[in-house]
Design a protein around this motif. Sequence first.
Motif, PDB file in Angstrom:
ATOM      1  N   ASP A   1       0.798  -1.231   0.000  1.00 23.69           N
ATOM      2  CA  ASP A   1       0.000   0.000   0.000  1.00 23.69           C
ATOM      3  C   ASP A   1       0.835   1.289   0.000  1.00 23.69           C
ATOM      4  O   ASP A   1       0.295   2.361  -0.267  1.00 23.69           O
ATOM      5  N   SER A   2       2.110   1.213   0.355  1.00 22.59           N
ATOM      6  CA  SER A   2       2.930   2.432   0.378  1.00 22.59           C
ATOM      7  C   SER A   2       3.304   2.856  -1.038  1.00 22.59           C
ATOM      8  O   SER A   2       3.495   2.027  -1.924  1.00 22.59           O
ATOM      9  N   SER A   3       3.407   4.175  -1.239  1.00 22.61           N
ATOM     10  CA  SER A   3       3.762   4.740  -2.541  1.00 22.61           C
ATOM     11  C   SER A   3       4.344   6.127  -2.337  1.00 22.61           C
ATOM     12  O   SER A   3       4.279   6.687  -1.233  1.00 22.61           O
ATOM     13  N   GLU A   4       4.897   6.695  -3.407  1.00 16.12           N
ATOM     14  CA  GLU A   4       5.416   8.062  -3.316  1.00 16.12           C
ATOM     15  C   GLU A   4       4.296   9.034  -2.964  1.00 16.12           C
ATOM     16  O   GLU A   4       4.484   9.938  -2.150  1.00 16.12           O
ATOM     17  N   LEU A   5       3.133   8.856  -3.570  1.00 21.13           N
ATOM     18  CA  LEU A   5       2.005   9.748  -3.293  1.00 21.13           C
ATOM     19  C   LEU A   5       1.581   9.674  -1.832  1.00 21.13           C
ATOM     20  O   LEU A   5       1.277  10.702  -1.204  1.00 21.13           O
ATOM     21  N   ALA A   6       1.587   8.463  -1.260  1.00 22.16           N
ATOM     22  CA  ALA A   6       1.200   8.302   0.143  1.00 22.16           C
ATOM     23  C   ALA A   6       2.169   9.029   1.063  1.00 22.16           C
ATOM     24  O   ALA A   6       1.754   9.731   2.001  1.00 22.16           O
ATOM     25  N   PHE A   7       3.485   8.888   0.826  1.00 26.25           N
ATOM     26  CA  PHE A   7       4.469   9.555   1.690  1.00 26.25           C
ATOM     27  C   PHE A   7       4.475  11.064   1.461  1.00 26.25           C
ATOM     28  O   PHE A   7       4.710  11.836   2.393  1.00 26.25           O
ATOM     29  N   ARG A   8       4.197  11.500   0.225  1.00 21.97           N
ATOM     30  CA  ARG A   8       4.098  12.939  -0.036  1.00 21.97           C
ATOM     31  C   ARG A   8       2.913  13.541   0.726  1.00 21.97           C
ATOM     32  O   ARG A   8       3.029  14.595   1.363  1.00 21.97           O
ATOM     33  N   SER A   9       1.761  12.864   0.686  1.00 26.30           N
ATOM     34  CA  SER A   9       0.572  13.342   1.404  1.00 26.30           C
ATOM     35  C   SER A   9       0.790  13.321   2.909  1.00 26.30           C
ATOM     36  O   SER A   9       0.411  14.262   3.624  1.00 26.30           O
ATOM     37  N   ALA A  10       1.422  12.248   3.413  1.00 23.39           N
ATOM     38  CA  ALA A  10       1.688  12.144   4.851  1.00 23.39           C
ATOM     39  C   ALA A  10       2.593  13.277   5.316  1.00 23.39           C
ATOM     40  O   ALA A  10       2.361  13.890   6.372  1.00 23.39           O
ATOM     41  N   SER A  11       3.640  13.573   4.535  1.00 21.48           N
ATOM     42  CA  SER A  11       4.587  14.627   4.911  1.00 21.48           C
ATOM     43  C   SER A  11       3.903  15.983   4.931  1.00 21.48           C
ATOM     44  O   SER A  11       4.133  16.801   5.835  1.00 21.48           O
ATOM     45  N   HIS A  12       3.070  16.235   3.914  1.00 24.38           N
ATOM     46  CA  HIS A  12       2.347  17.502   3.825  1.00 24.38           C
ATOM     47  C   HIS A  12       1.496  17.717   5.076  1.00 24.38           C
ATOM     48  O   HIS A  12       1.569  18.760   5.744  1.00 24.38           O
ATOM     49  N   GLN A  13       0.698  16.736   5.426  1.00 22.48           N
ATOM     50  CA  GLN A  13      -0.215  16.871   6.559  1.00 22.48           C
ATOM     51  C   GLN A  13       0.525  16.852   7.899  1.00 22.48           C
ATOM     52  O   GLN A  13       0.146  17.556   8.835  1.00 22.48           O
ATOM     53  N   ALA A  14       1.602  16.072   7.989  1.00 19.36           N
ATOM     54  CA  ALA A  14       2.372  16.026   9.233  1.00 19.36           C
ATOM     55  C   ALA A  14       3.004  17.384   9.526  1.00 19.36           C
ATOM     56  O   ALA A  14       2.998  17.854  10.670  1.00 19.36           O
ATOM     57  N   LEU A  15       3.551  18.027   8.473  1.00 18.13           N
ATOM     58  CA  LEU A  15       4.198  19.322   8.689  1.00 18.13           C
ATOM     59  C   LEU A  15       3.177  20.389   9.062  1.00 18.13           C
ATOM     60  O   LEU A  15       3.441  21.233   9.928  1.00 18.13           O
ATOM     61  N   GLU A  16       2.023  20.369   8.432  1.00 20.26           N
ATOM     62  CA  GLU A  16       0.985  21.333   8.796  1.00 20.26           C
ATOM     63  C   GLU A  16       0.622  21.217  10.275  1.00 20.26           C
ATOM     64  O   GLU A  16       0.484  22.220  10.980  1.00 20.26           O
ATOM     65  N   GLY A  17       0.481  19.971  10.768  1.00 16.73           N
ATOM     66  CA  GLY A  17       0.153  19.768  12.178  1.00 16.73           C
ATOM     67  C   GLY A  17       1.273  20.198  13.101  1.00 16.73           C
ATOM     68  O   GLY A  17       1.031  20.790  14.164  1.00 16.73           O
ATOM     69  N   ALA A  18       2.524  19.936  12.685  1.00 11.81           N
ATOM     70  CA  ALA A  18       3.666  20.307  13.527  1.00 11.81           C
ATOM     71  C   ALA A  18       3.821  21.821  13.615  1.00 11.81           C
ATOM     72  O   ALA A  18       4.116  22.365  14.688  1.00 11.81           O
ATOM     73  N   ILE A  19       3.609  22.514  12.497  1.00  8.53           N
ATOM     74  CA  ILE A  19       3.722  23.971  12.506  1.00  8.53           C
ATOM     75  C   ILE A  19       2.691  24.578  13.455  1.00  8.53           C
ATOM     76  O   ILE A  19       2.986  25.534  14.191  1.00  8.53           O
ATOM     77  N   ALA A  20       1.490  24.020  13.466  1.00  5.76           N
ATOM     78  CA  ALA A  20       0.438  24.531  14.353  1.00  5.76           C
ATOM     79  C   ALA A  20       0.829  24.419  15.822  1.00  5.76           C
ATOM     80  O   ALA A  20       0.395  25.220  16.660  1.00  5.76           O
ATOM     81  N   LYS A  21       1.677  23.441  16.163  1.00 12.01           N
ATOM     82  CA  LYS A  21       2.118  23.241  17.558  1.00 12.01           C
ATOM     83  C   LYS A  21       3.379  24.033  17.890  1.00 12.01           C
ATOM     84  O   LYS A  21       3.798  24.067  19.050  1.00 12.01           O
ATOM     85  N   ALA A  22       4.037  24.634  16.873  1.00  9.63           N
ATOM     86  CA  ALA A  22       5.357  25.243  17.066  1.00  9.63           C
ATOM     87  C   ALA A  22       5.289  26.750  17.258  1.00  9.63           C
ATOM     88  O   ALA A  22       6.247  27.462  16.948  1.00  9.63           O
ATOM     89  N   LYS A  23       4.172  27.256  17.793  1.00 10.52           N
ATOM     90  CA  LYS A  23       3.981  28.684  18.031  1.00 10.52           C
ATOM     91  C   LYS A  23       4.269  29.511  16.769  1.00 10.52           C
ATOM     92  O   LYS A  23       5.200  30.325  16.744  1.00 10.52           O
TER      93      LYS A  23
END
Length: 667
Positions: free
Chosen positions: A564-586
């Motif tokens: 099930d893993s693919s480049e698109l899956a890791f690209r989407s995961a990275s995009h959403q993970a960074l958005e969430g991390a930025i929200a927590k980083a003041k």
Amino acid sequence: MIPRERVRNIGISAHIDSGKTTLAERILFYTGRIHAIEEVKGGGKGATMDFMPEEKLHGITITSAATTCQWHDTQINLIDTPGHVDFTIEVERALRVLDGAVMVLCAVAGVQSQSITVDRQMKRYRVPRLAFINKMDRMGANPFRVVQAIRDRLQLNAVLLQYPIGSEDQFQGVIDLVEMTAHYFEGENGENWLKQRIPDMLVEAAQEAREKLLDALSLFSEPMTEMLLSGKEIPQELIWQTIRQATLSLELTPVLLGSAFKNKGVQNLLDAIALYLPSPVDREVVKTAESVSIYPNPDASLVALAFKLTVESFGQLTYTRIYSGTLKPGDTVYNSRTEQRVQIGRLVRMHANKREEVKVAVAGDIVALLGVDCASGDTLCTGETLVSLEKMYVPEPVITLAITPKKQEDSDRLSKALNRFQREDPTFRLSIDPESGATLISGMGELHLEIYLERIQREYNAEVYVGTPAVAYRETIGQKATFDYRFKKQSGGPGMYAHIIGWIEPTDEPFVFENRVVGGAIPKEYIPACEKGFREAMESGKLSGYPVTGVKVVLEGGSYHPIDSSELAFRSASHQALEGAIAKAKPYTKEPIMLVEVETPNEFMGRVQGDLSSRRGLLLGSETMQGYSAIRAEVPLARMFGYSTDLRSLTSGMATFSMEFACYKQS
């Protein structure tokens, strides 16, 4: 072919209105490249190197122009660069490929804001330079104060090689402190260069200045130190050699004097360019992105850098510096960015906007290629040396305008113009407002975008509506934050799975990605997709939708699914993970701060300082000259729109100002 040791690739750089283009015009005249002197603002045909209609209209240099001339047995490849900060990319890419430079300073104003920027650019690319103190004929000229300012504000070891014969309206010539002769410039255009004995009234002052010069040079030469201690006469050849060695090692900045407009001191500068500035073989070995050393050997494999391009009616004109090897029309070269092979059609040497055919170009040459499809910053190479030269620094735009075509028929012409300008100028950015659908153009300042709007109308006959300027704000983070994000999607058929772990933290760089994944927790082929997802997430922040900058992302681990893993899956995961991390980083918003320098008559100094303070300006200091004061301050760009009109009103039109981007600060 001229020996490489007799070639000088140099640029002329300075603060706006210091006399760079006037100096370039005299250099072309005295080297026999042109046969009549034209002035920047004197009617007639206009200066040779300012060939664009907008340059003649505004009386400033907008685009860097290249030419080649001959001074005795030395070939000088010259690039005249703009002084206005809005066109700083022209200076940046010129200095990226040049071997030496002439920094021009006004004898009255001295070190100004753009002088500091140019100095920073020269240091970034380790370019040896001469300083030429121009406008010695102006009221208030004081070369000794300027030399001290070079030392204090630019932290350069500046040493005068000449002593002035008079100053202001009494400026007659210079005393060469190496030869100890007086130099005068007579004739209608100063073409009669006379060397005479030093006037009796200046012998003592010249001798004292020479002793200071020799003391400064003795730090770089043991033989000179020994000769000074023993009281021996120091030969001119040893002085010239010592100045050259110290200049090439960036330990010394020789300073010369003159007045380009009054045709005085330019021939001495040409001699100094030949004597002290490096040839292609004297420069440090060029390093590539792969840390491969490139030597200026005409017989080696070709390595060349496309550093500037213009799109003309016949196709693309690509300005290229050849670092190694030989290039001829018909050769096939490899573009290391596109990984495509390209055939070279015609080679030309530029003289402003005129072209001269050349049959061969070798290491150390600067030529233009006709019809080659590539981008600014691309490396062209052949043979076994398939490398990429390091990219040049490109500053971020600070101002944005919304534009829309007035009529439907303007739409296609506008699109062609914008695509061309974006291709030519790395600091000119194009985007679409997601809410209104309007076209957004971004650049380095109001004048930068104003010039492009003029060109849209003149060159493409397209009319546009222009919105009010908007400041290019940025978002960033205030602290470290972690992410541990699992992306799972199942919708009948193959699923999608990606899991990434890591953290983000503030950094001074726009964006840094570090891969610390070990043990195959994430397969190597998915790492580029992760970086792409992180970069996409930084294009729009969650506070106000501005781009995010100043973030370091460390990818530490995660997991994957063999099916099930693919480049698109890791690209989407990275995009959403960074958005969430930025929200927590003041996260917070930053605004561009400009370094503003105002020159005003002393009686208006209080008014100007008060006005700058009312614009949320931070006053950095001031310097008083004869009847004038130079005030420096840091002011938010948002408060500087329309400042030129307000300043004229405050000072009865007698003050001038310049501004350049300084930094981003929390708004």
